[in-house]
Design an enzyme around this catalytic site. Structure first.
Site, PDB file in Angstrom:
ATOM      1  N   HIS A 100      55.791  68.418  79.290  1.00 40.72           N
ATOM      2  CA  HIS A 100      57.215  68.175  79.560  1.00 40.72           C
ATOM      3  C   HIS A 100      57.834  68.339  78.292  1.00 40.72           C
ATOM      4  O   HIS A 100      58.995  68.789  78.412  1.00 40.72           O
ATOM      5  CB  HIS A 100      57.318  66.828  80.033  1.00 40.72           C
ATOM      6  CG  HIS A 100      58.550  65.954  80.056  1.00 40.72           C
ATOM      7  ND1 HIS A 100      59.401  66.241  81.073  1.00 40.72           N
ATOM      8  CD2 HIS A 100      59.210  65.206  79.110  1.00 40.72           C
ATOM      9  CE1 HIS A 100      60.586  65.470  80.810  1.00 40.72           C
ATOM     10  NE2 HIS A 100      60.568  64.876  79.741  1.00 40.72           N
ATOM     11  N   ASN A 106      62.125  55.797  65.597  1.00 38.95           N
ATOM     12  CA  ASN A 106      62.167  55.144  66.933  1.00 38.95           C
ATOM     13  C   ASN A 106      63.162  53.710  66.978  1.00 38.95           C
ATOM     14  O   ASN A 106      63.843  53.488  67.742  1.00 38.95           O
ATOM     15  CB  ASN A 106      60.706  54.322  66.795  1.00 38.95           C
ATOM     16  CG  ASN A 106      59.682  55.175  67.151  1.00 38.95           C
ATOM     17  OD1 ASN A 106      59.951  56.317  67.797  1.00 38.95           O
ATOM     18  ND2 ASN A 106      58.343  54.925  67.121  1.00 38.95           N
ATOM     19  N   ALA A 107      63.448  53.188  65.559  1.00 37.76           N
ATOM     20  CA  ALA A 107      64.521  52.207  65.639  1.00 37.76           C
ATOM     21  C   ALA A 107      65.798  52.717  65.986  1.00 37.76           C
ATOM     22  O   ALA A 107      66.742  51.920  66.459  1.00 37.76           O
ATOM     23  CB  ALA A 107      64.354  51.591  64.285  1.00 37.76           C
ATOM     24  N   ASP A 144      64.668  46.275  63.491  1.00 34.23           N
ATOM     25  CA  ASP A 144      66.054  46.529  64.213  1.00 34.23           C
ATOM     26  C   ASP A 144      66.164  45.513  65.383  1.00 34.23           C
ATOM     27  O   ASP A 144      65.380  44.587  65.552  1.00 34.23           O
ATOM     28  CB  ASP A 144      65.733  47.970  65.011  1.00 34.23           C
ATOM     29  CG  ASP A 144      64.596  47.981  66.028  1.00 34.23           C
ATOM     30  OD1 ASP A 144      64.716  47.241  66.993  1.00 34.23           O
ATOM     31  OD2 ASP A 144      63.676  48.716  65.866  1.00 34.23           O
ATOM     32  N   GLY A 199      54.652  60.144  72.580  1.00 28.06           N
ATOM     33  CA  GLY A 199      53.642  59.090  72.405  1.00 28.06           C
ATOM     34  C   GLY A 199      52.666  59.214  71.167  1.00 28.06           C
ATOM     35  O   GLY A 199      51.613  58.562  71.254  1.00 28.06           O
ATOM     36  N   LEU A 200      52.924  60.209  70.273  1.00 23.90           N
ATOM     37  CA  LEU A 200      52.003  60.232  69.025  1.00 23.90           C
ATOM     38  C   LEU A 200      52.673  59.572  67.636  1.00 23.90           C
ATOM     39  O   LEU A 200      51.980  59.474  66.766  1.00 23.90           O
ATOM     40  CB  LEU A 200      51.849  61.718  68.584  1.00 23.90           C
ATOM     41  CG  LEU A 200      51.232  62.543  70.063  1.00 23.90           C
ATOM     42  CD1 LEU A 200      51.138  63.908  69.728  1.00 23.90           C
ATOM     43  CD2 LEU A 200      49.686  61.949  70.050  1.00 23.90           C
ATOM     44  N   GLY A 201      54.067  59.113  67.768  1.00 24.37           N
ATOM     45  CA  GLY A 201      54.465  58.951  66.491  1.00 24.37           C
ATOM     46  C   GLY A 201      53.837  57.707  65.651  1.00 24.37           C
ATOM     47  O   GLY A 201      53.272  57.869  64.538  1.00 24.37           O
TER      48      GLY A 201
END
Length: 908
Positions: free
Chosen positions: A690, A806-807, A834, A866-868
């Site tokens: 994806h 992400n924040a 955050d 989904g790896l961060g």
């Protein structure tokens, strides 16, 4: 493969067996390439030398052509000035006589100087060396003049070779038109008749500086008629060149053909641009190619000498080395056969005696071979005895019987009468006789050696592990304690060889002789070999005695191994009763192990599967697997105390060594981890596919748009498209880098390089990489006096960038993102907070798993693989720190702790 076929092996076996053929092959492999290389070099060098000679001849031809052209140009310039002179234009014969006389002074190349009217009728004529030719003015040309054969011309023109009707000499005419200065109308022609004899002389003078090369020069006109020859043959002037040189082609610059005398010659051909004439230089090929010919003969002679020397060397090698070696090989083959030398013994011995008399290496080899033959016979006898001894060792496990047979073989091979084997009696603690040959019963009963005796020959051998001998007991002080007994037994020399046992008591083999004797190394080696045989016999008996104990020990270990299995194991008999169950089954059912044995296996299985909550289809699948025969398995899941678990039930048949069924076995495995790995693989495939599809589609779309031929995009649009392509490429690069980092973390191959780093600058760089404007959304709460941290800046920047990204994605626009740092007990606490939507409590532990994402619309809209956070956790742990999600009323707060003593960690 054809080379492995037995027929091919037999076909070429003679090559491997005949040294002469092998060396001959090596000789040919050495000589052949040298000869071939010499012949190839000779051909290439000869071709190059010929090409250089032909090039030199062409250069000479060009020089001669240039000299002729320079001379003809000077005549053309004189004639051009004469045609423009007023006397010629006005036809003033008085003045023309003076001018023509001036021109003819010292010119031997001109046969006649004259003028023609427009109708080519002869006008005023002057013959150099004679004077005016007035009497020739009335001559009518028998044929048309050469200047009038062509069309009108404006410059000088050269005719072909012909005989002049004025002087009756072979000439070539040089003409120039005379025109009126006012109207430009043709008045007539001015002409020179150039003697062909002069051109021949000029050609001869051009090669006079090279008399040794026997050059010959021929000058031809455009029609191929000879205008001059360096050998000056008047009969050939104006004749076709084809009558003298065959073949002849003006377009060929260099060729070999027969000259007028029929000898092969090298011809070189060059054109004179001014006149179109051609200069042809020829010389005999024997002279031209003298150097290549000599080189060819010299090289062939050298190759012949080389081959001759190699042949002489081969003959000498064959006579002095190969043939004697062949004879030696034949003798060695006879020695190796059972018939040793047989009927050819006398002939072989005579031959070997002749070869052994040679003082060189061959004679030395033959002498050693003869000695070797005698030694082989002795070794064969020894080997036969040792084989008999080995057979005795394996024939029985009774030590007294085997040891007595070994001592019997020692007596027979060494020619002795007394020997014994002593070993430690572990009960009495002394060495006693275990077997003996030729010794009296009294002497063997008196053998009792204490291990602490320092002067005992037996103990010295056992302690050192090496054979010890006494050449004469009468002169050796070590025998004082047993000297009287040895005298009575008739012993004068002793050899003690230790038995190197591992599983039995220490022992030694003793050999006695009745006379003083120093045992040779060969005798010691033989006794040592028998000692090894005795060792094997004693060890076999000891190991046989211990085999039952070892079997019980092995059974206990196997049971301990099965009991330690993480999988449950049940063994049942053919009646369906449990015969064995390991500790894991007892834990899963809650029944003590001693009670499980003997229970019906169906009852135990029901207890194991009582927590299964799958649907009816799964229940029927389990029951069907239990009812079938043969090996089968079934997987199922259930909800236990630790959450959703997956189990695999394996059922297999138990057979004996003959393949007869004696029972069945059941193994219950926990495969939850395997299911989790399958889920992660599926997540990896779906997520990566994806995440790759979107940027690839954008890159492909915009690249196709830019490449479209029917639309011309302005610079602003092109820039926009390229920025999008660059951005999507960065997304792809980031995803690939995340996958590589995750693979290094999971493989344990991650390496970090720590340096002192300013934390504030590190956070600001990470914010810029996360496309977060520090002035608008980022709040830094880092103490100004915070000392630099000892970290890998590249790895920690990735951690901070992922957290800030992400924040930024999961908090409302305009809300501040806070990064704070504080030091507590030699730990740096770093928080990224955050005011976003937060992380559910049940997902706070799993967010650091690979490919895990919180399932809600916001996370799906934000994208990502989904790896961060998994990479963040791997990098932080590599620094010796921790990372977790801190409970928070609003938003998300991620905490990182790093040790401040980073330098010490690196040194460790």
């Amino acid at each position: 493969m054809p080379f492995s076929h037995p027929g091919n092996m037999n076909r070429f076996s003679f090559l491997r067996q005949d040294l002469r053929l092998q060396i001959l092959g090596i000789y040919l492999l050495f000589i052949g390439p040298v000869v071939i290389a010499g012949l190839v070099f000779n051909q290439q060098a000869g071709r190059r030398l010929r090409a250089e000679i032909q090039s030199a001849d062409l250069d000479l031809t060009s020089v001669i052509a240039q000299n002729l052209e320079d001379h003809l140009e000077s005549l053309s310039e004189i004639l051009s000035q004469l045609s423009h002179h007023s006397a010629v234009i006005d036809g003033d014969t008085g003045r023309m006589e003076e001018i023509f006389r001036t021109i003819s002074i010292g010119r031997s190349d001109l046969s006649a100087i004259y003028t023609l009217d427009p109708d080519c009728q002869l006008g005023y004529t002057y013959l150099p060396g004679i004077g005016p030719g007035d009497m020739l003015a009335e001559i009518e040309f028998l044929g048309q003049h050469p200047l009038c054969e062509g069309e009108d011309f404006s410059g000088p023109i050269f005719s072909g070779g012909h005989y002049s009707q004025i002087t009756n000499q072979p000439v070539v005419t040089l003409g120039f038109p005379v025109r009126s200065p006012q109207s430009g109308q043709l008045i007539g022609y001015a002409a020179f008749d150039i003697r062909l004899q002069f051109l021949s002389g000029l050609s001869r003078r051009s090669i006079e500086h090279r008399p040794d090369d026997e050059f010959s020069v021929v000058l031809t006109d455009r029609q191929g008629r000879i205008l001059g020859r360096s050998d000056f043959d008047p009969r050939s002037l104006t004749s076709p060149i084809g009558d003298h040189i065959l073949p002849y082609d003006p377009a060929v610059l260099s060729w070999i053909a027969e000259d007028a005398s029929g000898d092969p010659s090298l011809f070189s051909n060059t054109r004179i641009p001014l006149t179109g004439w051609r200069v042809i230089v020829d010389r005999s090929t024997s002279t031209a190619f003298q150097i290549p010919t000599q080189f060819n003969r010299g090289l062939l002679f050298a190759l012949g000498v080389f081959v001759l020397i190699g042949f002489i060397f081969w003959v000498g090698l064959s006579d002095r080395v190969i043939q004697p070696l062949q004879k030696v090989a034949t003798f060695s083959m006879q020695v190796a056969q059972e018939d040793a030398l047989g009927q050819d013994a006398d002939q072989s011995e005579t031959l070997m005696a002749v070869l052994a008399a040679r003082p060189d290496q061959v004679g030395h080899l033959v002498r050693n071979l003869v000695r070797m033959e005698a030694a082989i016979q002795s070794r064969l006898n020894e080997l036969s005895t040792l084989l008999e001894t080995s057979a005795s060792v394996v024939s029985s496990l009774e030590p007294p019987i085997v040891l007595d047979r070994i001592l019997e073989q020692v007596e027979r091979l060494l020619g002795i009468e007394k020997c014994a084997i002593v070993a430690l009696d572990e009960v009495r603690g002394v060495f006693l006789s275990q077997a003996s040959r030729g010794l009296s019963q009294m002497y063997t009963e008196q053998i009792a050696v204490h291990p602490s005796e320092p002067m005992s020959i037996t103990m010295q051998a056992i302690r050192s592990g090496e054979p010890v001998q006494v050449g004469d007991i009468e002169t050796d002080p070590r025998i004082e304690q047993i000297l009287s007994r040895a005298r009575r037994e008739g012993i004068r020399s002793i050899l003690a060889v230790p038995l190197k046992t591992q599983y039995s008591a220490p022992a030694a083999l003793l050999v006695y002789r009745p006379e003083p004797h120093v045992f040779t190394p060969r005798e010691i080696n033989l006794v040592t070999t028998f000692a090894h045989q005795a060792t094997m016999a004693i060890e076999n008996a000891t190991l046989f005695a211990r085999s039952d104990t070892a079997l019980h020990e092995q059974t206990r270990r196997l049971e301990a191994l099965i009991q330690s299995m993480q999988d449950g194991l049940i063994l049942e008999d053919l009646q369906g009763q449990v015969r064995y169950a390991n500790r894991r089954i007892s834990e899963m059912t809650g029944i003590p192990p001693d009670q499980i044995t003997g229970m019906p296996v169906d009852m135990v299985v029901d207890l194991l599967l009582k927590d299964v909550t799958e649907n009816e289809t799964t229940r029927r699948a389990i029951e069907s697997a239990l009812e079938q025969s043969g090996s089968r398995r079934v997987d199922f899941g259930y909800h236990g105390n630790q959450g959703k678990r997956f189990l695999r039930l394996r059922i297999f048949d138990v057979t004996d060594t003959d393949g007869m069924l004696i029972g069945r076995g059941r193994i219950l495995q926990d495969i939850t981890r395997r299911y989790e790995l399958d889920r992660m693989k599926s997540s990896l495939i779906s997520t990566v596919s994806h995440e790759l599809r979107s940027p690839l589609a954008a890159i492909k779309g915009y690249a196709t748009t830019l490449l479209a031929d029917d639309v011309e995009w302005d610079a602003l649009s092109q820039n926009e498209f390229l920025r999008i392509i660059s951005h999507e490429t960065d997304r792809l690069t980031g995803l690939v880098n995340d996958l590589l980092d995750m693979s290094r973390i999971e493989a344990g191959n991650l390496s970090i390089s720590r340096i002192r780093t300013n934390l504030r600058e590190l956070v600001q760089r990470a914010a810029r990489r996360a496309e977060l404007n520090p002035q608008e959304r980022l709040s830094l709460e880092i103490p100004p006096d915070l000392q630099p941290v000892f970290v890998d800046p590249q790895r920690m920047e990735v951690v901070l960038r992922n957290l800030l990204d992400n924040a930024n994605k999961y908090s409302p626009s305009g809300e501040r993102i806070r990064v704070s740092a504080e030091v507590k007990e030699d730990l740096l606490f770093l928080r990224v907070r955050d005011n976003g939507f937060g992380i559910p409590k049940e997902a706070r532990e799993r967010v650091f798993d690979s490919f895990f994402q919180v399932e809600n619309g916001l996370t799906r809209a934000g994208g990502g693989a989904g790896l961060g956070l998994a990479i963040c956790q791997g990098f932080v742990r590599a620094h010796g720190g921790r990372i977790w999600v801190e409970p928070s009323l609003h938003g998300t707060s991620v905490v990182i702790t790093l040790p401040l003593e980073g330098e010490e960690l690196v040194r460790k």
